[in-house]
Design an enzyme around this catalytic site. Sequence first.
Site, mmCIF file in Angstrom:
data_model
loop_
_atom_site.group_PDB
_atom_site.id
_atom_site.type_symbol
_atom_site.label_atom_id
_atom_site.label_comp_id
_atom_site.label_asym_id
_atom_site.label_seq_id
_atom_site.Cartn_x
_atom_site.Cartn_y
_atom_site.Cartn_z
ATOM 1 N N ASP A 13 38.136 65.282 -19.629
ATOM 2 C CA ASP A 13 38.042 66.473 -18.682
ATOM 3 C C ASP A 13 39.584 67.027 -18.777
ATOM 4 O O ASP A 13 40.532 66.529 -18.413
ATOM 5 C CB ASP A 13 37.865 65.800 -17.454
ATOM 6 C CG ASP A 13 37.328 66.806 -16.417
ATOM 7 O OD1 ASP A 13 37.256 68.155 -16.691
ATOM 8 O OD2 ASP A 13 36.786 66.468 -15.328
ATOM 9 N N ASP A 108 35.171 72.481 -20.624
ATOM 10 C CA ASP A 108 36.145 71.902 -20.280
ATOM 11 C C ASP A 108 36.167 70.374 -20.315
ATOM 12 O O ASP A 108 36.807 69.538 -19.873
ATOM 13 C CB ASP A 108 37.004 72.328 -19.078
ATOM 14 C CG ASP A 108 36.150 72.238 -17.889
ATOM 15 O OD1 ASP A 108 34.852 71.911 -17.921
ATOM 16 O OD2 ASP A 108 36.940 72.492 -16.551
ATOM 17 N N GLU A 109 34.727 70.005 -20.880
ATOM 18 C CA GLU A 109 34.798 68.296 -20.778
ATOM 19 C C GLU A 109 33.678 68.140 -21.634
ATOM 20 O O GLU A 109 32.833 68.796 -22.150
ATOM 21 C CB GLU A 109 34.164 68.055 -19.453
ATOM 22 C CG GLU A 109 32.823 68.471 -19.047
ATOM 23 C CD GLU A 109 32.619 67.778 -17.296
ATOM 24 O OE1 GLU A 109 32.618 66.724 -17.243
ATOM 25 O OE2 GLU A 109 32.358 68.899 -16.654
#
Length: 396
Positions: A13, A108-109
């Site tokens: 993350d 973003d993860e």
Amino acid sequence: MSKASNKWIMHVDMDAFFASVEQRDRPECRGRPVVVGAQPGSRGVVATCSYEARAFGIRSAMPISEAFRRCPDAVYLKPDIARYVQASQQVMALLETISPVVEPVSVDEAYLDITGLERLYGAPAAIAKRVKDRIRQDVGLGCSVGIGHNRLIAKLASEYRKPDGLTVVLPEQVEPFLDPMPPSNLRGVGPQTLKTVQRLGIQTVKQLRGMSRELLNGYFGEKMAGSLYRQARGLASDQVGERGARQSISKETTFNQDVTDRDHLRSTLRALASEVGYSLRKAGLKGWVVTLKIRLAGFETHTRQRRLAVPGDSDSGLFKVAWDLLEAAAFFEKPIRLIGIGVSGWDADEPVNLDLFTSSEADTRERQLYSVLDSAAERFGKGKLSFGVPTPKKKK
């Protein structure tokens, strides 16, 4: 999943992703509170903010006016999607050099299956450190990494020591790891469920685990009770990269304060429609049914639906239908706590007439714009890249 499983699942993350990209690329922003989203003086919201800004109580989805009130000296920046996409592509490409099984779940993860990689890189903690170091060195950004024997524990572990965290939870550590957590950390625990949890005096996952399945059924209903029962014991899927067919695609947001302002509702609904449209196009789907979801104060929830003349995936088209539904429902005089939009019905038998989607020059330009945006973001799941594509202006 049993504790005897030998699977190792990693969750990566990125820390305050958009704001971190800005701080990386703008030396003058480093060490300062940075807010990415709408500009002060507008009715928009915060997309994300740096950890320096979070120290002032600023958070995602907060009205920009409230963020400015809390920290007028922060740096306020409009989102630069192209740069965020480029950074995300670098991160995801790097992760694919670590594991052959990578599942991006947003810009973003991502989840990785790192089972068996100990022979190449060492223990799980060493693999996590390798990932963090590579992302820092090659992309110039920080991230938090969690590792466990399933997706739930990996996700909770990545959240455990943010920012710049690294947490590995062994099978025998699962229950001690979960015990002190508030139930709100578990997946799917929304405001209504949390209200019941608090009414029962449950403050920790350990207390929740002490309740029988039958008792949970009585308070939460069978579906939610089953989820709480399993999560409290650390049980969840350990599969990465495998997704079942979706019956609907939806997006909703809960406001920090109940909203009656039409402009705020309009901008929020437009952004949600943009995210749903992105997800539809990425999945190659066009839906026949648009659903508007509204939750008023006191958790009074309403839905309104409209069947389209032709199936659609256009951001502006979905927004127009949802806005028409909202206007027709006459909810503007009541404080709105949550608003959402969903699309379903791609399994209908009616044929899709593609010519209907290119019936005008404006429509063609709009779909070309979607194609450019979507191709840049096509490898990332839920449409976090979408901030609302404006409806093309009509010719005078």
